[in-house]
Design a protein around this motif. Structure first.
Motif: not given
Length: 354
Positions: A74-79, A100-106, A133-139, A155-159
């Protein structure tokens, strides 16, 4: 696990070109949901089953469907990364580290720029990012708009927050900006310069800036830090400032907040009849690729922005994995990525007065 043909077959015995998840489950002797849990990390799978599934995947050459996994999770393998100053060199380096980090984890990785966005538009921008529907967000914090965007993340979104003041977010990675600014200034003072002029661009709303590091070093040396000039991204502005500073008989050292500003100042100083470093020492910041090639080779503080991005993704991925497995979230932390001073030809002891 029985060894045999590496191709998946249909019920009729015909060879199938592309194996599917059912083929992996059949070869590993487990159910399709078990393979799905193994691929998605949504629940624990026993070591024995994990080994059998891994062997089946390798034997079949199976490649999981990104879309199918996204539907299952229910979320994408994406950030996604939200950032201002998206065209700046430092920002592109940070972005490369995250990618680079994202690519290493697919994982897929996307960037949404906040450049030119006003306060009223931030909520819509964040809503569009979350709708993917990203799996997480970086600001990537560089101004108040980025901070406002961060506050809209559920608050429940990995960030993870990159930059900012220590403690601005539970999960945070910061560069050694303030320590770096202090180290550059201390280097110039240590050469014997009685004071250091600072030239900088606008800095983020936090307590970890290069200018603060300059002030720290000046205060520690008992020098009143009054000679600071703010310039914009137009390098001609810094060239003109260099010409004006060249007219001073008291200035012997300049700390520029980035390398582009430093070389622009050097150009202006030369046009004003001053030599670097014989008359005035100039140090930069970021240690860009052209720094050692400049004439004179530029003393600069090397900040590993790629590592900054990689650390941010690693911290985000740990949250994503914990959330999918139903485990407790990792302990909040603030990691500091250290840099180092690279001394070259543009800084030297002040010329002895006749």
């Amino acid at each position: 696990m029985a060894q045999g043909t590496t191709g998946a077959t249909t019920r009729s015995g015909k060879q199938r070109g592309t194996p599917v998840i059912k083929d992996v489950a059949r070869l590993a002797g487990v159910s399709v949901p078990t393979v799905s849990r193994y691929l998605n990390g949504t629940a624990r799978v026993s070591d024995d089953k994990r080994e059998r599934i891994a062997q089946a995947i390798e034997l079949l050459g199976y490649k999981p469907s990104f879309v199918a996994r996204a539907l299952a999770n229910k979320v994408m393998d994406s950030v996604m990364m939200l950032t201002s100053l998206s065209g700046y060199w430092a920002t592109t380096q940070v972005s490369g580290g995250v990618e680079h980090g994202a690519r290493d984890k697919g994982f897929l990785y996307g960037v949404t720029s906040l450049d030119g966005v006003d306060a009223d538009e931030v909520n819509n921008i964040v809503s569009r990012v979350l709708s993917a529907n990203p799996a997480g967000v970086i600001v990537n914090e560089s101004d108040e708009i980025a901070i406002q965007a961060m506050r809209q993340i559920p608050k429940d979104m990995p960030m993870v927050l990159i930059g900012g003041s220590r403690g601005d977010a539970p999960y945070q990675v910061i560069p050694s900006e303030r320590a770096g600014g202090r180290q550059v200034t201390e280097h110039l003072l240590g050469l014997g310069h009685q004071s250091v002029v600072h030239v900088h661009r606008a800095e983020g709303p936090n307590n970890n800036t290069r200018t603060m590091g300059w002030r720290d070093a000046m205060a520690a040396a008992g020098i009143v830090a009054t000679e600071a000039y703010q310039v914009g991204p137009d390098l001609n502005e810094s060239v003109e400032l260099g010409r004006r500073l060249a007219a001073s008989d008291t200035i012997t050292a300049i700390f520029a907040g980035n390398d582009e500003t430093a070389i622009s100042l050097i150009k202006g100083l030369h046009e004003g009849g001053r030599k670097v470093p014989e008359d005035i020492s100039v140090a930069g910041y970021n240690d860009q690729i052209f720094a050692p090639l400049w004439e004179p080779a530029l003393t600069s503080y090397s900040q590993n922005f790629v590592e900054l991005g990689q650390e941010a993704f690693d911290m985000l991925y740990a949250q994503i994995e914990a959330k999918r497995a139903g485990d407790e979230m990792p302990t909040p932390e603030c990691r500091v990525v250290e840099g180092r001073l690279v001394v070259r030809d543009s800084t030297a002891a002040p010329r002895a007065k006749a």
